[in-house]
Design a protein around this motif. Structure first.
Motif, PDB file in Angstrom:
ATOM      1  N   PHE A 194       1.530   3.203   4.726  1.00  0.00           N
ATOM      2  CA  PHE A 194       0.963   4.531   4.953  1.00  0.00           C
ATOM      3  C   PHE A 194      -0.545   4.429   5.095  1.00  0.00           C
ATOM      4  O   PHE A 194      -1.147   4.980   6.026  1.00  0.00           O
ATOM      5  N   ILE A 195      -1.161   3.668   4.178  1.00  0.00           N
ATOM      6  CA  ILE A 195      -2.613   3.528   4.222  1.00  0.00           C
ATOM      7  C   ILE A 195      -3.036   2.862   5.534  1.00  0.00           C
ATOM      8  O   ILE A 195      -3.975   3.314   6.205  1.00  0.00           O
ATOM      9  N   SER A 196      -2.303   1.806   5.918  1.00  0.00           N
ATOM     10  CA  SER A 196      -2.660   1.114   7.164  1.00  0.00           C
ATOM     11  C   SER A 196      -2.580   2.063   8.350  1.00  0.00           C
ATOM     12  O   SER A 196      -3.485   2.098   9.190  1.00  0.00           O
ATOM     13  N   THR A 197      -1.490   2.846   8.400  1.00  0.00           N
ATOM     14  CA  THR A 197      -1.352   3.741   9.552  1.00  0.00           C
ATOM     15  C   THR A 197      -2.450   4.805   9.535  1.00  0.00           C
ATOM     16  O   THR A 197      -2.943   5.189  10.598  1.00  0.00           O
ATOM     17  N   ILE A 216       3.312   8.009  14.155  1.00  0.00           N
ATOM     18  CA  ILE A 216       2.976   6.744  13.505  1.00  0.00           C
ATOM     19  C   ILE A 216       2.745   6.964  12.015  1.00  0.00           C
ATOM     20  O   ILE A 216       3.255   6.227  11.167  1.00  0.00           O
ATOM     21  N   VAL A 217       1.986   8.015  11.702  1.00  0.00           N
ATOM     22  CA  VAL A 217       1.692   8.281  10.296  1.00  0.00           C
ATOM     23  C   VAL A 217       2.976   8.608   9.545  1.00  0.00           C
ATOM     24  O   VAL A 217       3.201   8.135   8.422  1.00  0.00           O
ATOM     25  N   LEU A 237       7.351   7.123   5.763  1.00  0.00           N
ATOM     26  CA  LEU A 237       8.769   6.851   5.516  1.00  0.00           C
ATOM     27  C   LEU A 237       8.969   5.412   5.061  1.00  0.00           C
ATOM     28  O   LEU A 237       9.793   5.136   4.190  1.00  0.00           O
ATOM     29  N   ALA A 238       8.183   4.500   5.665  1.00  0.00           N
ATOM     30  CA  ALA A 238       8.340   3.093   5.298  1.00  0.00           C
ATOM     31  C   ALA A 238       7.993   2.895   3.833  1.00  0.00           C
ATOM     32  O   ALA A 238       8.631   2.110   3.128  1.00  0.00           O
ATOM     33  N   ASP A 239       6.968   3.601   3.376  1.00  0.00           N
ATOM     34  CA  ASP A 239       6.574   3.431   1.980  1.00  0.00           C
ATOM     35  C   ASP A 239       7.604   3.991   1.017  1.00  0.00           C
ATOM     36  O   ASP A 239       7.724   3.546  -0.117  1.00  0.00           O
ATOM     37  N   PRO A 257       2.619  -7.992   3.151  1.00  0.00           N
ATOM     38  CA  PRO A 257       3.612  -7.020   3.622  1.00  0.00           C
ATOM     39  C   PRO A 257       3.790  -7.122   5.131  1.00  0.00           C
ATOM     40  O   PRO A 257       2.827  -7.349   5.854  1.00  0.00           O
ATOM     41  N   GLN A 258       5.036  -6.945   5.554  1.00  0.00           N
ATOM     42  CA  GLN A 258       5.321  -7.121   6.969  1.00  0.00           C
ATOM     43  C   GLN A 258       4.586  -6.127   7.839  1.00  0.00           C
ATOM     44  O   GLN A 258       4.163  -6.447   8.946  1.00  0.00           O
TER      45      GLN A 258
END
Lengths: 507, 73, 380
Positions: free
Chosen positions: B3-6, B40-41, B46-48, C114-115
């Protein structure tokens, strides 16, 4: 090139204009008004005495800018001694044609022209009862004689470098190029400074499109003053945000002439001994004038060394960080043991250690660059003893990191001219290596090479010679083939006239 | 983490691309662009939270084994 | 916007790197064992046929990419529909490739990272490459291609005394069937994937010969794959190979020079990442072109950035684990790709032939010579 949204209002040297009148006193008063407060402004009154009346003159100049001998011998003396015909009315043409001993004399009523002539060191002669004034060349300010540039030494090259006045530099170039095709186009930049910019090129060899583009870009520049060639380069070069320079600089007339012969264009800036050469491609960073006068094998070897140094200096600390942090298996066991032994007791993680030492090295370099020679001993003691030995013994940094940073610094010194990209890329790669190991470095290098491929210098791709997939193009880039193989000028840089020498091999 | 990366990437893209697009008033591409950024965000979020999102690999595998009568593990 | 152009040499090099890209991560099929080289040769023979179709399409309408062509051949609605399907394929393979890269890097070295970080980093790189444009990628690949070739040939040569060519025997022990099955896989996996180049064919120099591009690329790429396959088998044997998840990468682990240079497989990783990066970039470039055609946006560059990041972010959800990823690539993809690699190109080809013939008739009737604008300009 950057857009100049906030264009400066175009102002003349002074808001006041001079309107030439008939009376000498009135004219002189206007000049005195404009130069009010400038005590170096001089007005010398004299007269040419004839039988019944005398004709008054007044010579205006700025003290210090003029050569007093010229004023005495070429202007004042001939006028005072002149035997003008009796019926002669005050006439600038007669003064210019029959009296003044000077290679340059011109009559004028233009306010700007008169004022800038005085400012640039010429003198203006006012004549009684005459609307015209006469500008006489009398520049007499001092400039140094050409000496070998410190920053760009050659083993087997001339010991001459460019100097500050623009025309002296042109003379240095012209002396080596005895062709009327050598053209010199003068422009001025700077609302206040009126700096002269000279574009030098060889007609028939230089690419006309590039020339037109250059002139257009210079014309677009609106700035108050232009003191250094570097700032002009930044205003007109491609990819302005990139750390890579797409305009080259040289202080050597022989290098400039070699560039001209390759079809490049030289830009002289008045007041700096640094000239610009363009278009400037990546391989130029690795070329030195000496390459063409030393043995071709040795030159090729030096060029390869410089290229390897470039890649080493940007990747060495990053590779060290990546290997010790992520890929220990790639290090041979014996070496790994000694690295570990050296790191024993060091409190910082490798990445912090490496980046910290890199910063300290840059500080040492920066401190050394502009330091008086008397202090350099102190610097080397600090750098070598305190950092090199004491820090390792105190277990603040490990000896391997010092070695790596020293290698980085050494290889960096070999490729001095690419300083800005090196510092930026090296730091970025080291951080990436701390983040993603060798893959970070690979990603970084892919990014950098993509960036380098995307740059153009005045329409010529920056990496042109390396991307052509034609091994023949490497003959004067990564290697230096014997001179008789270098028969052609670089593509795109020069115009259609490509051949440089007769075919010696008879093929 | 994702999430932070996005968020970082989206912020960078907004600065680099969206602001100029807004200034040039290229509305169509502006909205498509922002739609994807939002996506993307959301994906990052969701990934997190380890939410499963339908992925095309399973259905394609089933489809291929159905059509060609293959047994794929 | 100035039209981008890559010349013939750059197109060939781009395509060879593209072909090298896939074989290097997941490797080629694992059913045929030591007969993989026969499978490769059969696949090359098959690929030369379908590549002739691709090249013919480009040759018939030079300077046009697939999406312009679909519009012209099938009309608005049907053309859009086919373009939609094809764009989906581009997106899906792009997803797979980004996932392959990030999974590969994570498994090989960076198991703690992390991937998503790796995937997004890859995204940054691809997005930047797309913003630079295909012309820059063409130039860039011309720098990296010689490096890749030199490294991989060196790796193969220094291992020469470790080769055991007996491992290539017995030939065709299990019959032709597993070989054909693998040949089909190899055909679909790197070779026929060059269908993507239809999407960027608009950037090929007009005077370049697409047949030549495809054939030379197939030859060099095929030889490279052959070298890789033989190296892998001769070094590890078929059984060991089938146990590995990324066999071509692992082979380099066996190679060593003296005692000092060993475990140099990371150098192999350089090749792999570079080649796969090139491949994803070509895919994403076509994808961005397709999307900008579907959404009717002139400038694909601005759009490409969010598309790439979207793909990178979504790739995390694509597979549950790496094993499924490899199995999908080896077993499902060849069948899945049939409509996109064979059916759609064949349809386009037939329609293109008819259209070209009709065009010729009408032009000969009208006696009009439309000289297409020459693409002058500075190019390298």
């Amino acid at each position: 090139m950057p857009k100049h949204k906030n264009s400066l209002p175009t102002v003349s040297i002074s808001n006041k204009k001079i309107i030439m009148l008939k009376s000498l006193e009135d004219n002189l008063k206007q000049f005195e008004d404009i130069f009010q407060g400038d005590d170096s402004f001089m007005a010398r009154h004299f007269a040419c005495v004839r039988k019944n009346k005398s004709l008054k003159f007044c010579l205006l100049y700025l003290d210090g800018m003029v050569d007093a001998a010229i004023l005495d011998n070429s202007i004042i003396k001939p006028i005072i001694n002149a035997h003008l015909p009796d019926d002669c009315e005050a006439n600038a043409d007669i003064i210019i044609n029959q009296v003044i001993f000077s290679h340059y004399a011109k009559k004028s009523q233009e306010s700007d022209e008169l004022l800038s002539a005085i400012i640039m060191g010429d003198s203006v002669l006012l004549i009684e009862n005459c609307y015209d004034a006469v500008i006489v060349s009398s520049k007499g300010w001092k400039s140094r004689t050409p000496s070998e540039p410190e920053g760009e030494k050659l083993i087997r090259g001339p010991r001459e470098g460019f100097v500050e006045p623009i025309l002296d530099n042109l003379a240095l170039i012209r002396r080596r190029l005895a062709t009327p095709d050598l053209k010199y186009k003068e422009m001025t930049i700077g609302v206040e400074t009126k700096t002269k910019i000279g574009i030098v090129y060889i007609e028939g060899i230089a690419n006309k499109q590039i020339l037109a583009e250059l002139i257009e870009r210079i014309n677009k520049v609106e700035i108050d003053g232009m003191v250094l060639a570097g700032s002009l380069a930044e205003l007109i070069q491609d990819a302005p945000y990139s750390p890579f320079e797409t305009i080259g600089f040289t202080e050597r007339p022989d290098v400039a002439v070699a560039d001209l012969l390759e079809g490049r264009i030289i830009v002289l800036v008045d007041g700096t001994p640094i000239t610009m050469t363009l278009p400037y491609l990546f391989e130029k960073f690795f070329q030195s004038g000496d390459d063409y006068s030393l043995n071709y094998l040795f030159s090729s070897f030096s060029r390869l060394l410089r290229m390897i140094s470039f890649w080493l200096t940007i990747t060495a600390p990053a590779i060290y960080v990546a290997l010790t942090t992520y890929h220990q298996e790639m290090i041979p066991t014996a070496l790994l043991m000694s690295i570990l032994a050296a790191r024993e007791g060091v409190p910082f993680p490798t990445i912090v250690e490496t980046v910290g030492l890199l910063v300290i090295f840059e500080i040492l370099r920066e401190a050394g660059t502009r330091m008086p020679i008397s202090l350099s001993n102190a610097l080397s003691i600090l750098g070598a003893l305190v950092l090199g030995t004491a820090a390792v013994e105190a277990k603040i940094v490990s000896a391997t990191v010092i070695t790596v940073v020293a290698l980085t610094g050494l290889t960096g010194l070999m490729t001095q001219r690419i300083k800005a990209p090196i510092v930026v890329i090296r730091t970025a790669l080291t951080l990436l290596a701390g983040f993603m190991g060798l893959y970070g470095i690979l990603y970084g290098i892919i990014f950098v090479t993509l960036h380098m491929c995307s740059i153009r210098s005045f329409g010529v791709p920056y990496m042109m010679e390396f991307t052509s997939l034609n091994p023949g193009d490497l003959r004067d880039t990564a290697l230096r083939a014997p001179i008789w193989f270098l028969r052609h000028r670089p593509k795109l840089v020069s115009s259609s006239n490509k051949t440089r020498q007769a075919n010696r091999l008879g093929q | 983490m994702m999430f932070i990366s996005t968020i970082i990437i989206s912020a960078a893209l907004i600065l680099i691309d969206l602001v100029p697009l807004y200034k040039q008033q290229e509305w169509k591409i502006f909205f498509i662009y922002s739609f994807f950024l939002l996506f993307i965000v959301v994906l990052g979020l969701l990934a997190d939270f380890n939410v499963e999102i339908p992925s095309p690999s399973k259905p394609t595998k089933d489809l291929v084994s159905l059509i060609f009568g293959l047994k794929l593990e | 916007m100035q039209k981008e152009i890559i010349n013939q040499k750059q197109a060939i090099v781009l395509m060879v790197t593209f072909i090298m890209g896939s074989g290097t991560i997941v490797g080629t099929g694992d059913k045929s064992g030591q007969d993989i080289w026969i499978a490769l040769l059969i696949a090359m023979a098959g690929a030369s046929i379908i590549m002739a179709v691709y090249a013919r399409i480009i040759k018939l309408f030079p300077g046009m990419d697939l999406f312009d062509l679909l519009d012209k051949l099938f009309g608005r609605i049907l053309g859009k529909f086919i373009a939609l399907i094809f764009t989906w394929y581009l997106f899906h393979v792009g997803l797979n490739l980004i996932r392959n890269t990030s999974e590969f890097i994570r498994i090989i070295s960076l198991d703690a990272t992390p991937q998503c970080v790796i995937a997004l980093f890859t995204g940054v790189l691809i997005a930047y490459a797309l913003r630079c444009g295909i012309e820059v990628i063409g130039r860039w690949v011309s720098i990296f291609f010689p490096v890749i070739i030199v490294i991989s040939i060196t790796l193969s040569v220094i291992a020469v005394d470790m080769y055991d060519f007996d491992r290539l025997k017995p030939v065709l022990y299990e019959g032709l069937k597993p070989v054909l099955s693998d040949a089909f896989g190899i055909f679909a996996h790197p070779f026929a994937e060059t269908v993507v180049f239809l999407g960027i064919a608009g950037c090929f120099q007009k005077q370049s010969n697409p047949h030549k591009i495809f054939n030379i690329a197939l030859l060099i790429g095929g030889l490279y794959m052959l070298m890789l396959a033989v190296r892998t088998i001769a070094l590890m044997g078929p059984v060991n190979k089938s146990l590995q998840m990324f066999p071509p990468y692992i082979t380099a682990r066996i190679i060593k020079i003296g005692d000092f240079f060993q475990r140099i497989e990371l150098i192999n990783a350089v090749i792999i990442v570079t080649a796969v990066f090139t491949k994803v970039t070509v895919y994403m470039f076509s994808f961005a072109k397709g999307m900008s055609y579907l959404l009717k946006i002139d400038d694909y560059r601005t759009l490409s950035t969010p598309l790439v990041f979207f793909t990178a972010a979504y790739s995390i959800f694509l597979f549950d684990n790496a094993l499924f990823m490899v199995k999908w690539a080896l077993n499902v993809f060849p069948y899945y790709a049939i409509p996109f690699e064979i059916i759609i190109p064949l349809l386009v080809w037939i329609a293109a032939e008819i259209k070209a013939r009709n065009d010729k008739k009408t032009t000969s009737q009208n006696q009009s010579t439309n000289s297409s604008g020459s693409n002058a300009g500075m190019q390298c």
